[in-house]
Design a protein around this motif. Structure first.
Motif, PDB file in Angstrom:
ATOM      1  N   GLU A   1      86.227  84.784  92.812  1.00 25.04           N
ATOM      2  CA  GLU A   1      85.852  84.555  91.417  1.00 25.04           C
ATOM      3  C   GLU A   1      84.860  85.611  90.949  1.00 25.04           C
ATOM      4  OE1 GLU A   1      86.257  79.893  90.429  1.00 25.04           O
ATOM      5  OE2 GLU A   1      84.552  80.419  91.688  1.00 25.04           O
TER       6      GLU A   1
ATOM      7  N   THR B   1      85.581  82.831  84.282  1.00 24.76           N
ATOM      8  CA  THR B   1      85.082  81.765  85.153  1.00 24.76           C
ATOM      9  C   THR B   1      85.568  80.388  84.731  1.00 24.76           C
ATOM     10  OG1 THR B   1      83.052  81.581  83.816  1.00 24.76           O
ATOM     11  CG2 THR B   1      82.988  83.057  85.736  1.00 24.76           C
TER      12      THR B   1
ATOM     13  N   LEU C   1      84.392  78.581  82.420  1.00 26.65           N
ATOM     14  CA  LEU C   1      83.244  77.739  82.104  1.00 26.65           C
ATOM     15  C   LEU C   1      83.075  77.688  80.593  1.00 26.65           C
ATOM     16  CD1 LEU C   1      80.819  79.023  84.886  1.00 26.65           C
ATOM     17  CD2 LEU C   1      82.220  76.955  84.914  1.00 26.65           C
TER      18      LEU C   1
ATOM     19  N   GLU D   1      76.313  76.086  82.326  1.00 25.37           N
ATOM     20  CA  GLU D   1      77.258  76.155  83.436  1.00 25.37           C
ATOM     21  C   GLU D   1      77.291  77.553  84.059  1.00 25.37           C
ATOM     22  OE1 GLU D   1      80.458  72.740  81.928  1.00 25.37           O
ATOM     23  OE2 GLU D   1      80.994  74.872  81.901  1.00 25.37           O
ATOM     24  N   LEU D   2      77.173  78.571  83.204  1.00 28.06           N
ATOM     25  CA  LEU D   2      77.133  79.937  83.724  1.00 28.06           C
ATOM     26  C   LEU D   2      75.904  80.161  84.601  1.00 28.06           C
ATOM     27  CD1 LEU D   2      78.238  82.295  80.803  1.00 28.06           C
ATOM     28  CD2 LEU D   2      79.428  81.873  82.961  1.00 28.06           C
TER      29      LEU D   2
ATOM     30  N   ARG E   1      74.205  77.959  86.349  1.00 28.95           N
ATOM     31  CA  ARG E   1      74.380  77.256  87.620  1.00 28.95           C
ATOM     32  C   ARG E   1      75.378  78.002  88.515  1.00 28.95           C
ATOM     33  NH1 ARG E   1      76.215  71.160  87.165  1.00 28.95           N
ATOM     34  NH2 ARG E   1      78.080  72.214  86.421  1.00 28.95           N
ATOM     35  N   TRP E   2      76.448  78.519  87.912  1.00 26.95           N
ATOM     36  CA  TRP E   2      77.466  79.280  88.641  1.00 26.95           C
ATOM     37  C   TRP E   2      76.844  80.532  89.254  1.00 26.95           C
ATOM     38  CZ3 TRP E   2      79.984  84.032  88.430  1.00 26.95           C
ATOM     39  CH2 TRP E   2      81.268  84.116  88.997  1.00 26.95           C
TER      40      TRP E   2
ATOM     41  N   ASP F   1      74.488  79.601  92.182  1.00 27.07           N
ATOM     42  CA  ASP F   1      75.247  79.242  93.383  1.00 27.07           C
ATOM     43  C   ASP F   1      75.687  80.483  94.170  1.00 27.07           C
ATOM     44  OD1 ASP F   1      77.000  76.365  91.933  1.00 27.07           O
ATOM     45  OD2 ASP F   1      74.986  76.569  92.806  1.00 27.07           O
ATOM     46  N   ARG F   2      75.853  81.608  93.445  1.00 24.88           N
ATOM     47  CA  ARG F   2      76.289  82.849  94.092  1.00 24.88           C
ATOM     48  C   ARG F   2      75.148  83.824  94.327  1.00 24.88           C
ATOM     49  NH1 ARG F   2      79.989  80.185  91.817  1.00 24.88           N
ATOM     50  NH2 ARG F   2      82.171  80.313  92.483  1.00 24.88           N
TER      51      ARG F   2
END
Length: 227
Positions: free
Chosen positions: A163, A209, A211, A216-217, A219-220, A223-224
């Motif tokens: 992703e 993504t 989203l 949400e972006l 958090r995404w 996470d990465r």
């Protein structure tokens, strides 16, 4: 190309070559470096891989301040072309990006350190002098990436995220700053692009993504480990 070295003599300033595709940033960095310390002197600058290779070969600086992302190949390509022929030139990556894959790529390519553009001018001068004197220098959060890549997993490539791989380097830069809470106007200023271009990149990231909003972006991205 000549393989002539450029060793530093005691008391002499460190010669520096600036590589960044933003002319305004180069001008500001050059002015700051030359005004802050007599221990550093800028001998040239370039805004593309081709210009960088030619300029480094011509001036043979002791340290190259190297941008990671440029339209025609970026810092890794400069390293690939210069390192075999001028092994004594030291490279210090200076980038808006603090993504693990960017850090690892240029260190694997032969850079001696990696600092982000949030570094203060005085700390940048110190970093230049340190790498010229043989030290490795990293912004605090980035050292862990290097340890993970070269100590715990020697020879292993960085982990691929399908992703994340969909995003362009500039989209990652915009996402990273967005996730840190920057407004569109601040992102535009930081990356030397227009607000409209920022909006275009954000729309593209949302589409890729799948989203729907900034939360949400963020958090995404977290996470990465992009934040």
């Amino acid at each position: 190309m000549s393989a002539e070295g450029s060793s530093r003599q005691a008391g002499e300033p460190v010669t520096v070559f600036l590589v960044d595709d933003h002319g305004l940033f180069r001008a500001g960095a050059r002015a700051e470096l030359e005004s802050l310390s007599d221990d550093v002197t800028v001998v040239g600058e370039a805004g593309s891989v081709r210009e960088a290779v030619a300029g480094i070969v011509r001036t043979k600086p002791q340290v190259v301040l190297l941008d990671v992302h440029m339209p025609d190949g970026g810092g890794a390509e400069v390293l690939r072309q210069i390192r075999p022929e001028l092994p004594d030139v030291v490279f210090l990556a200076l980038s808006v990006s603090d993504a693990a894959e960017d850090v690892i790529a240029v260190i694997r390519g032969g850079a001696r350190g990696y600092v982000t553009k949030t570094i203060s001018s005085r700390d940048l001068v110190r970093a230049i002098i340190r790498v010229a004197d043989g030290d490795a220098v990293f912004s605090p959060r980035l050292a862990g990436f290097v340890l993970d890549a070269f100590a715990d997993r020697p020879g292993a490539p960085p982990i691929s995220d399908p992703e994340l791989d969909l995003l362009t380097p500039r989209e990652r830069d915009v996402l990273r700053l967005l996730a840190r809470g920057y407004a569109y106007k601040e992102i535009a200023s930081e990356l030397f692009i227009s607000i409209k271009t920022v909006e275009t990149h954000v729309s593209s990231v949302l589409r890729k993504t799948q989203l729907s909003n900034r939360y949400e972006l963020s958090r995404w991205a977290s996470d990465r480990r992009l934040v």
